[in-house]
Design an enzyme around this catalytic site. Structure first.
Site, PDB file in Angstrom:
ATOM      1  N   ASP A 131      -3.943  24.505  39.703  1.00 43.47           N
ATOM      2  CA  ASP A 131      -2.745  23.881  40.263  1.00 43.47           C
ATOM      3  C   ASP A 131      -3.103  22.500  40.816  1.00 43.47           C
ATOM      4  O   ASP A 131      -4.253  22.069  40.704  1.00 43.47           O
ATOM      5  CB  ASP A 131      -2.110  24.772  41.338  1.00 43.47           C
ATOM      6  CG  ASP A 131      -0.579  24.631  41.338  1.00 43.47           C
ATOM      7  OD1 ASP A 131      -0.090  23.503  41.524  1.00 43.47           O
ATOM      8  OD2 ASP A 131       0.105  25.638  41.111  1.00 43.47           O
TER       9      ASP A 131
ATOM     10  N   HIS B 287       1.814  20.452  37.532  1.00 43.86           N
ATOM     11  CA  HIS B 287       0.836  21.033  38.466  1.00 43.86           C
ATOM     12  C   HIS B 287      -0.601  20.754  38.006  1.00 43.86           C
ATOM     13  O   HIS B 287      -1.439  21.666  37.973  1.00 43.86           O
ATOM     14  CB  HIS B 287       1.089  22.535  38.629  1.00 43.86           C
ATOM     15  CG  HIS B 287       2.357  22.830  39.388  1.00 43.86           C
ATOM     16  ND1 HIS B 287       2.465  22.605  40.748  1.00 43.86           N
ATOM     17  CD2 HIS B 287       3.562  23.283  38.985  1.00 43.86           C
ATOM     18  CE1 HIS B 287       3.691  22.936  41.138  1.00 43.86           C
ATOM     19  NE2 HIS B 287       4.384  23.336  40.094  1.00 43.86           N
TER      20      HIS B 287
ATOM     21  N   GLU C 117       8.187  23.400  36.973  1.00 43.70           N
ATOM     22  CA  GLU C 117       8.200  22.219  37.833  1.00 43.70           C
ATOM     23  C   GLU C 117       7.426  21.045  37.235  1.00 43.70           C
ATOM     24  O   GLU C 117       6.506  20.523  37.847  1.00 43.70           O
ATOM     25  CB  GLU C 117       7.627  22.579  39.222  1.00 43.70           C
ATOM     26  CG  GLU C 117       8.445  23.650  39.908  1.00 43.70           C
ATOM     27  CD  GLU C 117       7.872  24.140  41.236  1.00 43.70           C
ATOM     28  OE1 GLU C 117       8.674  24.640  42.048  1.00 43.70           O
ATOM     29  OE2 GLU C 117       6.656  24.038  41.467  1.00 43.70           O
TER      30      GLU C 117
END
Ligand SMILES: [Zn+2]
Length: 351
Positions: free
Chosen positions: A169, A229, A293
């Site tokens: 991440d 990420h 995202e």
């Protein structure tokens, strides 16, 4: 006549739980026998039961026997591989199921043990959904192998079957790579008040976690996030971004605009090399590629991303993400794996 014990409880609830009258006291020397299977098949399950009971301060001595026994394991596959039937009587326990069913059954047996012994009952159980799992993010907070193993015990005692291991991440990259050592030298660490915070798992660590999970009949699903990420990876390899950085491993939470550049061949090569290593390390059926995202801000202004969209005849940046995801899906499929992703990978459509 005493009332049946009514306070037996399991999380998640078993499909059928019937309290019965009485109690089975735990003898100091537990005799265990197997029906319909071999004593060798008995060992992994009994060793688990012993470990779990000792964590409840009920350390047991046990012996395999062919005669009378307090616990009888019956190898009798149920309607699904995790199905089991557990009967606790004042004179002993009968647990039947496949070897996976046994593991779920001894998990229930461990949880049901209370001071003074086991409450008598009959349980018939199997998970309602085939995926009964837990997800752990080791990027925002790093968990050493011992804590992962403790968690795997808790997962198993809750009769779950899947451990979803979120390994990369913005705030840290946790998987050692043979091809890219900078991922552990740079991407695994972030600055926290002037101190390096982080850590990573070696191939030996992964093997240890997998062995521990397998003993508990838990499938491990590794997750490598893409194309968003990615700040930790980009801190080591800024050339895989759209505008070249420099970047730092993220120190705060949030969604960052800088993501892998979908237009540069080096990105595809990097991601496929990493997934190739993941496939070597993890024998399970699934690899999760994240996909949530991912802002398209950089891709809109990036000549490489825009050129890729033209070459692949894509209408917009969502489709560019879908193209990248599909390419990774093909790569994984060719290696015999199924790709998983978060729901947002559907936004640009998938074939
Ligand atoms: Zn780009």
């Amino acid at each position: 006549m005493t009332e049946p014990t009514s306070d037996i409880s399991l999380i998640p609830l078993a499909q059928k739980m019937e309290p019965k009258t009485g109690r089975l006291r735990v003898p100091s020397n537990l005799r265990i026998r197997v029906e319909g299977g071999s004593t060798e098949q008995l060992h992994p399950t009994v060793s688990l039961l012993g470990q779990w009971l000792s964590q409840k301060d009920a350390s047991i001595q046990w012996q395999a026997t062919h005669e009378e026994a307090e616990i009888q394991l019956v190898l009798q596959p149920g309607p699904s591989s995790e199905a089991y039937r557990l009967e606790i009587r004042p004179d002993g326990v009968i647990l039947s199921g496949s070897e996976t069913g046994w593991v779920r059954g001894v998990a229930a047996l461990t949880v049901l043990l209370e001071e003074g012994g086991w409450p008598c009952c009959v349980i018939e159980d199997a998970p309602r959904f085939s995926w009964r799992g837990m997800h752990l993010d080791v990027c925002r907070h790093f968990y050493p192998v011992d804590r992962i193993k403790r968690l795997l015990d808790l997962i198993a005692l809750h009769r779950m079957n899947t451990f979803h291991w979120h390994l990369t991440d913005d705030q840290g990259w946790r998987l050692a790579s043979k091809a890219y050592p900078a991922l552990t030298q740079v991407s695994a660490w972030r600055d926290r008040d002037g101190q390096a915070y982080g850590g990573y798992y070696t191939a030996e660590d992964v093997a240890e976690v997998l062995r521990y999970a397998q003993q508990r009949h838990i499938e491990v699903v590794p997750e490598i996030e893409m194309p968003g990420h990615a700040m930790a990876a980009l801190a080591a390899f800024p050339e895989l971004s759209c505008h070249g950085g420099p970047f730092e491993v993220a120190n705060t939470c949030g969604i960052f605009d800088d993501v892998y550049c979908a237009g540069k061949p080096a990105t595809v090569e990097f991601l496929e090399t990493i997934l190739g290593e993941v496939v070597e390390l993890f024998p399970g059926r699934y690899v999760h590629i994240g996909g949530d995202e991912c802002p398209k801000t950089r891709w809109k202004d990036c000549p490489d991303c825009q050129a890729q969209m033209k070459t692949q005849r894509l209408q917009n940046e969502d489709q560019l993400q879908s193209w990248l995801v599909s390419r990774m899906g093909d790569f994984l499929q060719a290696k015999g794996k199924r790709m998983l992703g978060w729901d947002e990978i559907l936004e640009g459509g998938l074939p």
